[in-house]
Design an enzyme around this catalytic site. Sequence first.
Site, PDB file in Angstrom:
ATOM      1  CE1 TYR A 226      44.975  47.920  37.409  1.00 21.69           C
ATOM      2  CE2 TYR A 226      46.024  49.011  35.548  1.00 21.69           C
ATOM      3  CZ  TYR A 226      45.987  47.978  36.454  1.00 21.69           C
ATOM      4  OH  TYR A 226      46.949  47.006  36.436  1.00 21.69           O
TER       5      TYR A 226
ATOM      6  CB  SER B 276      38.917  42.287  29.676  1.00 19.73           C
ATOM      7  OG  SER B 276      38.062  42.839  30.609  1.00 19.73           O
TER       8      SER B 276
ATOM      9  N   GLY C 237      36.101  42.015  38.119  1.00 17.84           N
ATOM     10  CA  GLY C 237      37.360  41.675  38.788  1.00 17.84           C
ATOM     11  C   GLY C 237      37.798  40.240  38.625  1.00 17.84           C
ATOM     12  CG  LEU C 238      35.635  37.162  38.983  1.00 14.32           C
ATOM     13  CD1 LEU C 238      34.484  36.156  38.995  1.00 14.32           C
ATOM     14  CD2 LEU C 238      36.608  36.848  40.122  1.00 14.32           C
TER      15      LEU C 238
ATOM     16  CG  ASP D 200      44.585  40.248  35.103  1.00 11.73           C
ATOM     17  OD1 ASP D 200      44.877  40.008  36.289  1.00 11.73           O
ATOM     18  OD2 ASP D 200      44.048  41.305  34.744  1.00 11.73           O
TER      19      ASP D 200
ATOM     20  CD  GLU E 216      43.959  42.841  28.909  1.00  6.92           C
ATOM     21  OE1 GLU E 216      44.353  41.657  29.007  1.00  6.92           O
ATOM     22  OE2 GLU E 216      43.216  43.390  29.749  1.00  6.92           O
TER      23      GLU E 216
ATOM     24  CG  HIS F 221      45.902  47.985  42.437  1.00  2.97           C
ATOM     25  ND1 HIS F 221      45.801  48.665  41.258  1.00  2.97           N
ATOM     26  CD2 HIS F 221      44.629  47.694  42.804  1.00  2.97           C
ATOM     27  CE1 HIS F 221      44.519  48.799  40.927  1.00  2.97           C
ATOM     28  NE2 HIS F 221      43.788  48.205  41.845  1.00  2.97           N
TER      29      HIS F 221
HETATM   30  C1  GLA Z   1      43.756  44.348  36.877  1.00  3.08           C
HETATM   31  C2  GLA Z   1      45.037  44.327  36.043  1.00  3.08           C
HETATM   32  C3  GLA Z   1      46.102  43.490  36.729  1.00  3.08           C
HETATM   33  C4  GLA Z   1      46.320  43.917  38.178  1.00  3.08           C
HETATM   34  C5  GLA Z   1      44.979  44.040  38.917  1.00  3.08           C
HETATM   35  C6  GLA Z   1      45.128  44.630  40.293  1.00  3.08           C
HETATM   36  O1  GLA Z   1      43.201  43.076  36.922  1.00  3.08           O
HETATM   37  O2  GLA Z   1      44.779  43.815  34.757  1.00  3.08           O
HETATM   38  O3  GLA Z   1      47.308  43.560  35.997  1.00  3.08           O
HETATM   39  O4  GLA Z   1      47.047  45.104  38.251  1.00  3.08           O
HETATM   40  O5  GLA Z   1      44.046  44.811  38.196  1.00  3.08           O
HETATM   41  O6  GLA Z   1      45.894  43.808  41.089  1.00  3.08           O
END
Ligand code: GLA
Length: 372
Positions: A204, A109, A105-106, A152, A141, A14
């Site tokens: 988020y 998307s 969290g991987l 990402d 995105e 974050h």
């Molecule tokens: C998601 C967002 C990223 C980043 C993370 C948290 O994966 O797409 O840009 O902010 O959360 O670190």
Amino acid sequence: MIRAPGRVNLIGEHIDYAGLPVLPMAIDRTLTLHVRPRTDGRVCITSDLPSLGEREFEIVRTIPPYPYGDWGNYAKAAMQGLIDAGLEPVGFDARVTSNLPSAAGLSSSSALVVGTALAALAGGCDTPDPLPLASLLAKAEHYAGARGGGMDQAAILAGRAGHALRIAFDPLQVRYVRIPSGWSFVVAHSLVTAEKGGAARDTYNARRTAVERALDELGASAAGYPKLVADGSAEELIARAAGILGPELLGRFRHVITEAARVERAEAAMRSDDAAAFGRLMCESHESLRTDFEVSTEALDALVETAMTAGALGARVTGAGLGGFIIALVPSREHAEFLERLESSFYHPRGTRVDGSVLFTVQAADGARVLA
Ligand code: GLA
């Protein structure tokens, strides 16, 4: 055929949207797209995956989105982003297969965004320059609803086998850090998913807004976080902020500032093969995400704690949080025992049979590629 890997963030959570460097790696779990170009400007995606299905749409100047939360919006986001950048995406049929868990969290998307963008560029004949495309797709995105940073897409496109990526922003830059032999990274699912298309997305976006507001209230918006961090120590910055920000914004701010310092120390620890120091920083990161940033959950906290008891050197929630995976650093020589211990102490008591979508080791892998 196109392969787009997922990514796991080792540390620096974050803070990408604050413009501060992060340390993820692309992983050996991928989305694969079997692509056939079309001449009628349409995109048709099929998949046997229970989380996906079939979507078909036309590439037009302004592509109307599917309903909020629909996975097809990630493909539309990529097409719209390419059009807005003045490129000419080509229609295609794609059959998607994947061994990358979704909503956890991987970055499944963003792997879909990257994979479909590659499919539409030059009919998928060549892999374009990764960093300009990563910047473009990070913004693109947002079409799907979450105002993500750029970590990402950069990790997915610029990943390198055996290496973590220290990614800096504005301008986007990548520095590769070799992962020492003897370090193993394990991901373990908290058994609660975090749908980025749902409530997790709203949280988020709210966190991102809070991080921006903290900067505004400190009168530092023009300079931005990178300048703030370069000009003052974490202690000074937090002490000054404590006199100005309310408790919630102060917590968000403190997380960002301390996490930025941890990324620098973690990179140094990795370069000097100091796994114990790296592990401690991971634990500090989790604590900060739990208390100051409030994106952990009871299940994630319990899993981190169990991982530490099972012999991890460090463990933390990875990705946006509110569910999904933790990542743990484990000495490779103890890695098999670690997996067994975690299985018997976390998953068995919860009645879960462990398979390759719940608990597995990740290797740092190459970025997305157009293959043959
Ligand atoms: C998601 C967002 C990223 C980043 C993370 C948290 O994966 O797409 O840009 O902010 O959360 O670190």
